[in-house]
Design a protein around this motif. Structure first.
Motif, short mmCIF file in Angstrom:
data_model
loop_
_atom_site.label_atom_id
_atom_site.label_comp_id
_atom_site.label_asym_id
_atom_site.label_seq_id
_atom_site.Cartn_x
_atom_site.Cartn_y
_atom_site.Cartn_z
N PHE A 1 -60.03 79.27 -95.01
CA PHE A 1 -59.22 79.86 -96.07
C PHE A 1 -59.99 80.92 -96.86
N ILE A 2 -61.26 80.67 -97.09
CA ILE A 2 -62.08 81.68 -97.77
C ILE A 2 -62.16 82.95 -96.93
N GLN A 3 -62.35 82.78 -95.63
CA GLN A 3 -62.45 83.94 -94.75
C GLN A 3 -61.12 84.67 -94.63
N LEU A 4 -60.01 83.93 -94.64
CA LEU A 4 -58.70 84.57 -94.63
C LEU A 4 -58.48 85.39 -95.90
N LEU A 5 -58.88 84.83 -97.03
CA LEU A 5 -58.76 85.55 -98.30
C LEU A 5 -59.59 86.83 -98.27
N LEU A 6 -60.77 86.74 -97.69
CA LEU A 6 -61.62 87.93 -97.58
C LEU A 6 -60.97 88.99 -96.70
N LEU A 7 -60.36 88.55 -95.58
CA LEU A 7 -59.67 89.49 -94.69
C LEU A 7 -58.51 90.18 -95.41
N ILE A 8 -57.70 89.39 -96.10
CA ILE A 8 -56.49 89.91 -96.74
C ILE A 8 -56.85 90.84 -97.91
N ASN A 9 -57.91 90.50 -98.61
CA ASN A 9 -58.28 91.29 -99.79
C ASN A 9 -59.19 92.46 -99.47
N ARG A 10 -59.41 92.70 -98.20
CA ARG A 10 -60.19 93.85 -97.76
C ARG A 10 -59.25 94.99 -97.42
N GLN A 11 -59.42 96.13 -98.08
CA GLN A 11 -58.55 97.26 -97.82
C GLN A 11 -58.69 97.73 -96.38
N PRO A 12 -57.55 98.10 -95.76
CA PRO A 12 -57.60 98.51 -94.35
C PRO A 12 -58.53 99.70 -94.13
N THR A 13 -59.34 99.60 -93.09
CA THR A 13 -60.19 100.70 -92.65
C THR A 13 -59.79 101.03 -91.21
N PRO A 14 -59.19 102.19 -90.98
CA PRO A 14 -58.71 102.53 -89.64
C PRO A 14 -59.79 102.40 -88.59
N LYS A 15 -59.43 101.77 -87.45
CA LYS A 15 -60.38 101.60 -86.36
C LYS A 15 -60.18 102.62 -85.27
N TYR A 16 -59.05 103.30 -85.30
CA TYR A 16 -58.82 104.34 -84.31
C TYR A 16 -57.77 105.28 -84.86
N LYS A 17 -57.73 106.44 -84.29
CA LYS A 17 -56.75 107.44 -84.74
C LYS A 17 -55.44 107.21 -84.02
N VAL A 18 -54.35 107.19 -84.77
CA VAL A 18 -53.04 107.00 -84.19
C VAL A 18 -52.57 108.30 -83.57
N ILE A 19 -52.05 108.21 -82.37
CA ILE A 19 -51.55 109.39 -81.66
C ILE A 19 -50.10 109.14 -81.31
N GLY A 20 -49.28 110.15 -81.39
CA GLY A 20 -47.90 109.97 -80.98
C GLY A 20 -46.95 110.39 -82.08
N LYS A 21 -45.71 110.58 -81.72
CA LYS A 21 -44.69 111.03 -82.66
C LYS A 21 -44.14 109.83 -83.43
N ILE A 22 -44.11 109.96 -84.75
CA ILE A 22 -43.68 108.84 -85.57
C ILE A 22 -42.21 108.51 -85.35
N LYS A 23 -41.41 109.48 -84.95
CA LYS A 23 -39.99 109.21 -84.82
C LYS A 23 -39.71 108.22 -83.68
N TYR A 24 -40.64 108.04 -82.76
CA TYR A 24 -40.40 107.13 -81.65
C TYR A 24 -40.58 105.67 -82.06
N PHE A 25 -41.22 105.43 -83.20
CA PHE A 25 -41.46 104.04 -83.58
C PHE A 25 -40.18 103.34 -83.99
N PHE A 26 -39.25 104.05 -84.58
CA PHE A 26 -38.06 103.41 -85.15
C PHE A 26 -36.89 104.34 -84.89
N ASN A 27 -36.08 104.04 -83.91
CA ASN A 27 -35.09 105.00 -83.49
C ASN A 27 -33.65 104.62 -83.86
N LYS A 28 -33.50 103.60 -84.77
CA LYS A 28 -32.15 103.21 -85.14
C LYS A 28 -31.80 103.60 -86.57
N ALA A 29 -32.72 104.27 -87.25
CA ALA A 29 -32.47 104.61 -88.65
C ALA A 29 -31.46 105.76 -88.74
#
Length: 335
Positions: A306-334
């Motif tokens: 639980f302590i380690q989970l709290l540490l994970l959740i309270n750690r701000q995201p640090t990108p591990k890779y660059k996202v590639i691709g068109k964002i419109k393809y992620f959600f096509n029903k809007a």
């Protein structure tokens, strides 16, 4: 990331699969790339977020494969926020379970503001309409002006709090630019609240990142949610996920494990740290059903987990890779 997007479109995701796009987690492909496992390492543990994603035919083998992978590296696998659907497979691989809380789910096909139970919500919704509050859903790409405006709202909502990560969504322009955004405007056409809308690529939509301005009127989030339900129903979604109510309905039976009873005490008396009860009460206004979520682990010291989970959740995201691709393809029903 293109491979992940294509896989999700073909196989569907789950209640947390959209959090892949926080870019703070690693990807493990199991079963010759038939199953997707999302995890993050902390200390000697690999913590998987949600169930493995893929056809059920391959899930049991994927759990065993990931377990063997961890053993080969001298690491301990932990599965966080798993659903009841695959618990037999975890059990057969030697995992034990601890309930973490429940996910609130709205049945959009039966959702209505009619009846005595919804009288207050109906009154509030109609009051906002009379006062010329309006609602729209917009799709990416977004202008710098819009992103700046909702960033200001997000900052107002955060105050002195810090963003979280792993299983909790956080604001970043790159992340929110992947999703449609629900916007609520006041009578002067100023945005007072917004929410990003994620999908599992099946029939479920999730209210993801939700923020409101500090001076928004009472009931703002109620009204935003109702508008989202109506919009999603018109788009033929079957259900809407409200996300987790952490620690909800845990340890409230006399036969519960001691660890679950301790969690119950945190739920009842830990509101100074996190508004557990308040979150459950808010989501209970809308939720039709509640699906339990569990922690699956091998023999290990639970307080350390639980302590380690709290540490994970309270750690701000640090990108591990660059996202590639068109964002419109992620959600096509809007729309």
């Amino acid at each position: 990331m293109d491979q992940v997007i294509s896989f999700l479109k073909e196989n569907g995701g789950n209640h947390v699969s959209h959090l892949i796009f926080l870019q703070d987690k690693e990807v493990y492909w199991a079963g010759q790339q038939k199953v997707l496992i999302i995890y993050k390492r902390i200390a000697n543990k690999l913590v998987v977020l949600g169930d493995p994603i893929g056809e059920e035919l391959y899930i049991q083998g994927a759990i065993k494969e990931f377990n063997e992978y961890c053993e080969s590296k001298g690491l301990k696998p932990i599965f966080y926020q798993i659903s009841p659907q695959f618990m037999q497979y975890y059990h057969e691989t030697g995992y034990r379970f601890l309930k973490l809380g429940e996910e609130g789910i709205v049945n959009l096909q039966t959702f209505s503001l009619e009846g005595k139970r919804c009288a207050k919500l109906r009154t509030r919704f109609n009051k906002f309409a009379r006062n010329s509050y309006t609602f729209i859903v917009v799709k990416p790409p977004y202008s710098k002006e819009l992103l700046s405006e909702i960033k200001s709202i997000s900052d107002s909502w955060l105050g002195k709090k810090k963003e979280k990560g792993f299983s909790v969504v956080s604001f970043s322009e790159e992340y929110i630019s992947r999703f449609p955004i629900a916007l609520l405007f006041d009578s002067d056409k100023n945005i007072i609240a917004f929410a990003t809308l994620a999908t599992d690529y099946k029939k479920t939509i999730s209210i993801d990142l939700m923020r409101k301005s500090s001076d928004s009127p009472h009931g703002t989030m109620d009204v935003l949610f109702i508008h989202i339900f109506k919009w999603a129903k018109d788009k033929d979604y079957q259900t809407c996920s409200l996300g987790m109510a952490p620690l909800s309905n845990v340890g409230n039976c006399k036969y519960s494990f001691i660890s679950e009873k301790l969690i119950r005490m945190v739920y009842l008396h830990g509101n100074s740290l996190y508004n557990f009860k308040g979150l459950r009460e808010f989501k209970s206004k809308f939720a039709c059903t509640w699906e339990p979520k569990y922690l699956a682990s091998k023999k290990t010291f639970l307080p350390a987990i639980f302590i380690q989970l709290l540490l994970l959740i309270n750690r701000q995201p640090t990108p591990k890779y660059k996202v590639i691709g068109k964002i419109k393809y992620f959600f096509n029903k809007a729309g």
